[in-house]
Every structure is written in structure tokens, then in C-alpha cells.
Enzyme design. Structure first.
Site, short mmCIF file in Angstrom:
data_model
loop_
_atom_site.label_atom_id
_atom_site.label_comp_id
_atom_site.label_asym_id
_atom_site.label_seq_id
_atom_site.Cartn_x
_atom_site.Cartn_y
_atom_site.Cartn_z
N TRP A 227 -13.34 4.47 7.49
CA TRP A 227 -13.20 3.71 6.25
C TRP A 227 -14.55 3.63 5.52
O TRP A 227 -15.57 3.32 6.13
CB TRP A 227 -12.67 2.29 6.56
CG TRP A 227 -12.56 1.49 5.30
CD1 TRP A 227 -11.51 1.48 4.43
CD2 TRP A 227 -13.56 0.64 4.74
NE1 TRP A 227 -11.80 0.69 3.36
CE2 TRP A 227 -13.05 0.15 3.53
CE3 TRP A 227 -14.84 0.26 5.13
CZ2 TRP A 227 -13.77 -0.72 2.71
CZ3 TRP A 227 -15.56 -0.61 4.32
CH2 TRP A 227 -15.01 -1.10 3.12
N ASP B 172 -4.71 -4.19 -9.79
CA ASP B 172 -4.70 -3.91 -8.36
C ASP B 172 -3.93 -4.98 -7.59
O ASP B 172 -3.16 -5.77 -8.16
CB ASP B 172 -6.14 -3.73 -7.85
CG ASP B 172 -6.25 -2.71 -6.75
OD1 ASP B 172 -5.89 -3.04 -5.60
OD2 ASP B 172 -6.67 -1.57 -7.02
N ARG C 55 -5.01 -5.02 9.36
CA ARG C 55 -5.14 -5.68 8.05
C ARG C 55 -3.97 -6.65 7.85
O ARG C 55 -3.38 -6.72 6.78
CB ARG C 55 -5.20 -4.66 6.92
CG ARG C 55 -5.98 -5.17 5.72
CD ARG C 55 -5.75 -4.36 4.46
NE ARG C 55 -6.68 -4.77 3.43
CZ ARG C 55 -6.45 -4.69 2.13
NH1 ARG C 55 -5.34 -4.19 1.68
NH2 ARG C 55 -7.34 -5.10 1.27
N TRP D 289 -0.53 4.02 -5.51
CA TRP D 289 0.36 3.90 -4.32
C TRP D 289 -0.52 3.83 -3.09
O TRP D 289 -1.10 4.83 -2.69
CB TRP D 289 1.28 5.10 -4.28
CG TRP D 289 2.29 5.14 -3.18
CD1 TRP D 289 2.07 4.98 -1.84
CD2 TRP D 289 3.70 5.37 -3.31
NE1 TRP D 289 3.24 5.09 -1.14
CE2 TRP D 289 4.26 5.34 -2.01
CE3 TRP D 289 4.54 5.62 -4.40
CZ2 TRP D 289 5.62 5.55 -1.79
CZ3 TRP D 289 5.88 5.83 -4.17
CH2 TRP D 289 6.41 5.78 -2.87
N ASP D 290 -0.62 2.63 -2.53
CA ASP D 290 -1.57 2.43 -1.42
C ASP D 290 -0.84 2.45 -0.08
O ASP D 290 0.39 2.36 -0.01
CB ASP D 290 -2.28 1.08 -1.62
CG ASP D 290 -3.72 1.12 -1.13
OD1 ASP D 290 -4.03 1.95 -0.25
OD2 ASP D 290 -4.53 0.32 -1.61
N ASN E 157 -2.23 1.02 3.69
CA ASN E 157 -3.45 0.52 4.30
C ASN E 157 -3.48 0.38 5.81
O ASN E 157 -4.32 -0.35 6.33
CB ASN E 157 -3.80 -0.83 3.66
CG ASN E 157 -4.64 -0.64 2.41
OD1 ASN E 157 -5.66 0.02 2.45
ND2 ASN E 157 -4.19 -1.18 1.30
N CYS F 206 -3.54 6.45 -2.55
CA CYS F 206 -4.68 5.75 -1.98
C CYS F 206 -4.26 5.34 -0.57
O CYS F 206 -3.10 5.09 -0.31
CB CYS F 206 -4.96 4.50 -2.82
SG CYS F 206 -6.23 3.43 -2.13
N ASP G 283 -13.05 3.57 -0.57
CA ASP G 283 -13.33 2.22 -1.08
C ASP G 283 -14.83 2.03 -1.28
O ASP G 283 -15.25 1.02 -1.84
CB ASP G 283 -12.80 1.17 -0.11
CG ASP G 283 -11.30 0.99 -0.26
OD1 ASP G 283 -10.75 1.46 -1.27
OD2 ASP G 283 -10.68 0.40 0.64
#
Ligand code: GLA
Length: 729
Positions: A183, A350, A430, A465-466, A468, A514, A536
Site C-alpha cells: 500500500w 469520494d 479495514r 470504483w474502489d 479496499n 481503484c 494513495d
């Protein structure tokens, strides 16, 4: 096209297998050509398929002189296996071996000018088939290789290894460049010499599979990779799921490269008469170093590899680093006004705009509940879309539709929609879980998240379009116990189905992929997306390295690069605003900061920089990339883009360390028309450093001179940067 009966093959095979090593006369030649490359296979009399050649294009006349290798073109775990197998299956009756023989092949020219060759192989006894597919893009020197596996055995067959490609090399030395990271630190490059044994690059993360490694490689033959000379193969595996690239140097110093889905914990049960199509390895070859490999990929990608690669991308301002979760309607309205005033074309809202019962005010709640948070945005998303319209810009929205927080209405309602295992505690990353996209109901839900957001708020022009987290605790509450190992592939097929539907219904919306930064960058995903968020980490110095690595395979037009505040939120580094812009302007320019916190001077500088970007964006986004000085080996780094007709070029130069004597490295340009006369102008000038370039401003040089003597000017301070536009007279 020749058809052989498997009976004849069986007899011949046993006769000839004894004499392996002695090249037998080739019976059938399969020659796969692009403009500059040949990949040649031979089907021998014993039915064995061998790769005879891969490299610079050979004339048809010379093919008969190729000496056979004795190695299977697609090695299977069979009765005589010694090397790593590309295919390993257990047949319906429990037989663990497979012996493949050639059946037939054919090539078709498709309407888009590509040529597709299928080589069909069959087990010499069982009704088990594998086709090797090669699609070539002749003009771009690109090849796409994959396999199709099927059978009509009575019982199901279990596939333990089911690679997409096997390539064979016989050279004096092999140098592998791999791409790795984590990351905030994506796409680092390092080169190793391959020695006897295996080197495996892979991902078992299931989703967000590039978080630690990217499925791309350079393989330099005989000497370490160079930018402008030498034989190199560049490849990347087009699949957002588990992947594996295996490099195996055998006892004769031959190299076998096997690429495919990572079958670790992912064996597949193949029922009678069903077919599995594996994802593709995309690869190219060059004898002009890695630079040409990148240009082949970029040109190909703009035509075939990314969504609408022929269209300009929006410049945009994103509020993530500006506000994080802490915003309201008024704050956003202000940012929209400032974004428009500065000259951006789109505002991207966001994370943090949604969740009612479980509001998304941090990353620990709300994910999954895609209704607007009325306390933050009382007039809804529609109001913001209209505000953007009023200000003459477009509006974009962040979504992370594949994920859920346990603290959400969605999870409380559908706890069995997540990836997880019974009798095990849930395992958060997360504070969130992956939704199980192998489940058709979940696929429908994910599509509906997009559909509802888009149809209820007409005018949304862009989606980020994330995605995580990666998969741990990899089980599906939907798949039957005996199909649990299918989760890894079924997830990706589910994702593709959703993306197909989204693209069918919303062809005009721009989409950024993303994944906590660059966790999902691959050519399986990019046909659905216009661009990607590579990291990021927006620190301009870090970005020089990250973008250097990424653009080895992906074109700058798809690489969103944002100017952010200093000290940088990830690294704490302070760099000049001009440097930050000059780095972002070498890809697709955007911004991630609160304009209200800028000084008037900074705003004025930004406004001018965005205008200046217009002068070069077409060259950057559609031009050919030439790398001049690498940040890995030089304190000054530089690269340039040249328009396809070579009438324009733009050179970027950054000084990474202070040099008290002045750095005088010359920038020997590349890709220009030697006979053209180019006039130089500096773009995005900074009065403080402009003087060092003054002697060259407005001067005219021949392309020939610039590609021999180069462009010479001194740089002194750390993070000095220059952008120089060249226009043919
Ligand atoms: C990820 C993305 C960021 C931002 C956050 C929002 O980390 O990479 O750009 O969108 O999610 O939570």
C-alpha cells in the site's frame, strides 16, 4: 489443416518417444506472425507439439532449418514429465497423467485486423481436450495467449493446474524484472538473474490481487534489460484474480515460463462437456529494449486494452485528501466552485457520502448502505450534480460496491452474502468484508448499487470504483461444499458479469478503477475502465517511481495523478507546487486538496498549470513514451512523449537531489523526426527556475541534433522540474 486419428498417434508416439532428443522431421508447421515477431510451433509425427521459435520475425523460407527442442509446447503432468507442468488434471477414472497430441489447428483473420490461431490438442486416450489460443495484433506486435479446456469423459475431471501459456527459451542467460510493492508504494521494479530452479511471482489475495505484486514482467535475454537495445520479452497477465508467473530454469539452462491463474487452493471440477476458458497472457518481444516493449503495450492498450482508449480523459478535483469523511453540502459546494474556477473539468466526490442508520463517518461503518447521508447532504446527490452543472463541470461519485462493513444495514440483512467460512470468526480488513460475487444474488445487488445511484441522479459522469481489501477466510456460503475451491475464479467471473452489465447500460460514464491505490491494475479489468488510481501515495517524489514502474505496461492516459498538499499526507515530504504539478502533468492530471486552503498565489499557479496542461495533454495521453534518465540510476530523471506524427513532443525533467555544482546531464531525446526542426518552449514556468532554461527558450534544433547531442541545461535544486514542449516548424 490436417486431421489425424489418435490411434496412429498412439503407435507413433511410443516409437518416437524413445528417440527424444534427436530432432525428428517436423510434420506440421504453425507460424504465428506479427509485424516483427514470429512464434513457431511444430506438430511432429509423434503428435507432440513443440515450440520451435519465438523472437524476431523469420521468413517462411527459413522455418525448415529450425532445430527441434524435444520439449512439449504445453507440458502436461503425464507419463514422461520432468519439468513443471502447465496442465495437471485427474481424469474421471482417477488417472493422474495426461498425454497431449496435436489434433488440428486453424487461423482466422477477425474483422478488427487481428488474427486468431487455435491449436487443438487431445489426450492420446481420453476424450480430454485443450486448445491453445493465440490472438495477434500484427501492427502492434502484441500477442495474447490463453487456453480452453474441455472433455467428454463420463465422470468429472479435476483440474489442479490449468495455465494459460507456456513459453520456452534457450539462451545463455535470463534476467527477470519484477514489479512489487505494498500500500502506498506500488510498482517498484527490480531485476534478478534467473538461476537454476524456479522463481515464482504470484498472488493469492483473491481480490485486490496486486497489492503486493503486479502480474507483469520483463524477461531480458542474454544480458540485463536495457532501455533502447537488447532482446526483451514483456508480459502481463490479464486477470484481477489469483495469478502466477513461474520461471523455471531446467538442467540444460532452458527457461520455461508458465503463466496462468494461481491454482493454489483453487482446483476446478470440470463436468462432462463443459469448457473452461483461461484468462490471457499478453506479451510482446523487442530487440530494442524495454522502451519498445512499453510503447507496444501503450499503443495496443489505447486501441484494445482500456475502455475508450481513443478518448481524452477528464481533469478532475477529488475531495478525498481535502476532507476525508468530514464534509457537508456547503463544503462540497465550495470545492465544486473552486474546482471549476481553477479550470478542472470534473469534481469527484469520494468516500463518506452515504449511510443513514450506520453513517459512513469513518471506515468502520456504513459500507454497503448506498443511500445518501441526509445529515451531510440534506438535498441529496442530485443537488451536487446540479451544482457541478451550474459551474460548468461534471460530477463523479465514489462507490465500493463489492464490500460491506459489519456495521451496516446490508450486513445485518444478508450476513451470508460475505466471503467467510462457517465455524470461524469473521476476519476484518479495514473494518470490512468482501461480498461473495460468486453468488448471483450478490452480483445482482452490486449491479443495482451502480444502477440505482446512476438512475436516481442523472448527470453523474464518472464513477470511482474502489475495492479496499483482499480475501482471507476464503469460503463461500453460496457455493456447494465440493465447489468451495471455485470461489477464486467464480468471484472474477461474477465481477466481469456485473461490469459487462454496467458497461452495457452506462457506456458513456467514465470509470476509474481503484483498489486502495493500485491493487487492481490489469488488462482483464481495464477493458471496462477509462483510468486507474495507482496509489494513495500522492507524494510527487514517490509518484515519480510509482509512475515510472506503472507506465512500463500501462499508458499515461489511464494513470490518474493528483496534486496534493504538503507536507504530504503519506510521506510528510514537502515539495514545491510546481514539482507536484509537473509530476502530475506527465500523466492524467488531477488534484486532491481543499482549494480553500490554498493561497491566492498557489491558486493562480494552479489555474495557469491546468491551462498549460491543455497544451500537452494530447501528446501525453496519446503519444509514444520514451524514457531518458531513470530515477533508479540517476539523480536527474527524465522522460518524454512524442505525438504519433512526430510533429510535437514534450520532455519532463526532474532533479531528485540537490546538486551544488549544478546537474548538467544532457537529455538525449528519442523518437523525433531527425529531419524536422523543433522549436522549444517551456511549459508551466516558475519564475524562480525559469532563468536556467532561458538560453534555450524559443530556439530551434533539428530532431537529429536533439537525438544525438541532446537538450542541455543545468538544474540545481532538489525538486527542480522542467516541462519543455517541442513543436516541429
Ligand atoms: C481507498 C482509495 C482512496 C480513497 C479511500 C476512501 O483507500 O484508494 O483514494 O478513495 O479508499 O475510503
Amino acid at each position: 489443416m490436417m486431421q489425424h486419428s489418435s490411434k496412429i498417434f498412439s503407435l507413433l508416439f511410443f516409437a518416437i518417444i524413445l528417440s527424444w532428443g534427436i530432432p525428428s522431421r517436423a510434420q506440421i508447421t504453425i507460424k504465428i506472425d506479427t509485424k516483427n515477431i514470429s512464434l513457431i510451433f511444430f506438430a511432429e509425427q509423434d503428435g507432440k507439439l513443440q515450440q520451435g521459435y519465438f523472437g524476431k520475425k523469420l521468413s517462411d523460407r527459413d522455418v525448415t532449418n529450425i532445430r527441434l527442442t524435444g520439449y512439449d509446447a504445453f507440458p502436461s503432468f503425464g507419463t514422461t514429465y520432468i519439468n513443471e507442468a502447465a496442465l495437471r488434471v485427474v481424469h474421471g477414472d482417477g488417472n493422474t497423467s495426461t498425454e497431449l497430441v496435436y489434433q488440428e489447428h486453424h487461423s482466422d483473420t477477425l474483422t478488427d485486423g487481428t488474427v486468431q490461431t487455435e491449436i487443438r490438442l487431445k489426450d492420446m486416450v481420453y476424450p480430454f481436450f485443450i486448445s491453445l489460443f493465440f490472438k495477434v495484433y500484427p501492427e502492434d506486435d502484441m500477442l495474447r495467449q490463453w487456453t480452453e479446456i474441455s472433455h467428454s469423459e463420463k465422470e468429472s475431471v479435476i483440474l489442479y493446474d490449468y495455465a494459460s501459456s507456456h513459453l520456452f527459451f534457450n539462451e545463455s542467460a535470463y534476467f527477470l524484472t519484477q514489479f512489487y510493492g505494498s500500500w502506498g508504494d506500488e510498482m517498484n521494479m527490480t531485476e534478478v538473474r534467473l538461476t537454476r530452479g524456479q522463481k515464482v511471482l504470484d498472488s493469492k489475495l483473491g481480490v485486490r490481487v496486486n497489492e503486493h505484486a503486479h502480474a507483469s514482467f520483463f524477461l531480458s535475454l542474454n544480458h540485463p534489460a536495457m532501455e533502447t537495445t537488447g532482446e526483451v520479452v514483456g508480459g502481463t497477465f490479464a486477470w484481477p484474480g489469483n495469478w502466477k508467473l513461474l520461471f523455471d530454469v531446467d538442467e540444460k539452462e532452458h527457461l520455461h515460463v508458465i503463466t496462468g491463474i494461481n491454482s493454489y487452493a483453487g482446483q476446478l471440477t470440470l463436468k462432462k462437456n463443459s469448457v473452461i476458458t483461461t484468462p490471457a497472457l499478453l506479451f510482446t518481444w523487442s530487440d530494442q529494449g524495454t522502451g519498445q516493449i512499453s510503447r507496444n503495450f501503450h499503443r495496443w492498450a489505447r486501441k484494445y486494452g482500456i475502455y475508450r482508449g481513443d478518448r481524452d480523459r477528464y481533469t478532475l478535483l477529488n475531495n478525498w485528501e481535502a476532507t476525508y469523511f468530514d464534509f457537508n453540502q456547503e463544503i462540497l459546494t465550495g470545492i465544486i466552485r473552486d474546482a471549476s474556477e481553477m479550470g478542472f473539468e470534473l469534481f469527484l466526490l469520494d468516500d463518506g457520502w452515504f449511510g443513514d442508520k450506520y453513517p459512513r463517518n469513518s471506515d468502520n461503518a456504513g459500507l454497503g448502505d448506498w443511500m445518501v447521508n441526509p445529515r451531510k447532504l440534506p438535498d441529496g446527490l442530485g443537488y451536487l450534480v446540479r451544482e457541478a452543472e451550474k459551474n460548468g463541470i461534471k460530477f463523479g461519485i465514489w462507490l465500493e460496491p463489492e464490500m460491506v462493513n459489519p456495521e451496516s444495514e446490508l450486513y445485518k440483512k444478508h450476513p451470508d452474502w460475505v466471503i467467510g467460512q462457517p465455524n470461524r470468526p469473521i476476519h476484518l480488513k479495514r473494518n470490512q468484508l468482501n461480498l461473495d460475487l460468486s453468488n448471483p444474488k450478490v452480483q445482482e445487488h452490486v449491479f443495482n448499487v451502480i444502477d440505482k445511484t446512476m438512475s436516481e441522479n442523472p448527470g453523474i459522469a464518472y464513477i470511482k470504483w474502489d475495492c479496499n481489501r483482499f480475501v482471507t477466510n476464503g469460503g463461500s456460503y453460496y457455493l456447494k461444499p465440493e465447489y468451495q475451491s471455485h470461489l477464486w475464479t467464480e468471484y472474477v467471473y461474477g465481477l466481469y458479469d456485473v461490469l459487462e452489465k454496467v458497461r452495457e447500460k452506462y457506456p458513456e460514464v467514465s470509470m476509474m478503477v481503484c483498489s486502495g491505490g493500485g491493487g487492481r491494475i490489469d488488462y482483464g479489468t481495464m477493458p471496462y475502465f477509462d483510468e486507474f488510481w495507482i496509489s494513495d501515495n500522492t507524494d510527487a517524489l514517490s509518484r515519480i517511481f510509482i509512475q515510472w514502474g506503472t507506465t512500463q505496461f500501462y499508458p499515461a492516459m489511464a494513470l490518474a495523478s493528483h496534486v496534493s498538499v504538503v507536507p504530504n499526507h503519506t510521506t510528510g515530504r514537502i515539495t514545491p507546487l510546481k514539482f507536484r504539478f509537473d509530476v502530475a502533468m506527465s500523466a492524467k492530471l488531477g488534484m486532491d486538496l481543499q482549494p480553500a486552503d490554498m493561497t491566492e498565489n498557489e491558486k493562480a499557479f494552479s489555474k495557469n498549470a491546468i491551462r498549460e496542461y491543455d497544451k500537452i495533454r494530447k501528446i501525453v495521453q496519446f503519444g509514444d513514451l520514451y524514457r531518458l534518465l531513470s530515477p533508479y540510476t540517476s539523480e536527474r530523471t527524465s522522460m518524454m512523449y512524442v505525438s504519433e506524427d512526430r510533429s510535437e513532443a514534450v520532455v519532463f525533467s526532474y532533479l531528485l537531489e540537490k546538486n551544488i555544482q549544478g546537474n548538467t546531464q544532457s537529455l538525449v531525446l528519442n523518437g523525433l523526426d531527425p529531419d524536422a526542426m523543433y522549436q522549444l518552449t517551456e511549459i508551466n514556468k516558475d519564475p524562480k527556475t525559469y532563468s536556467w532554461f532561458t538560453p534555450l527558450e524559443g530556439k530551434v534544433f533539428s530532431g537529429d541534433f536533439l537525438m544525438k547531442y541532446g537538450l542541455r541545461f543545468t538544474m540545481y535544486n532538489q525538486f527542480d522540474s522542467k516541462i519543455i514542449l517541442l513543436k516541429a516548424q
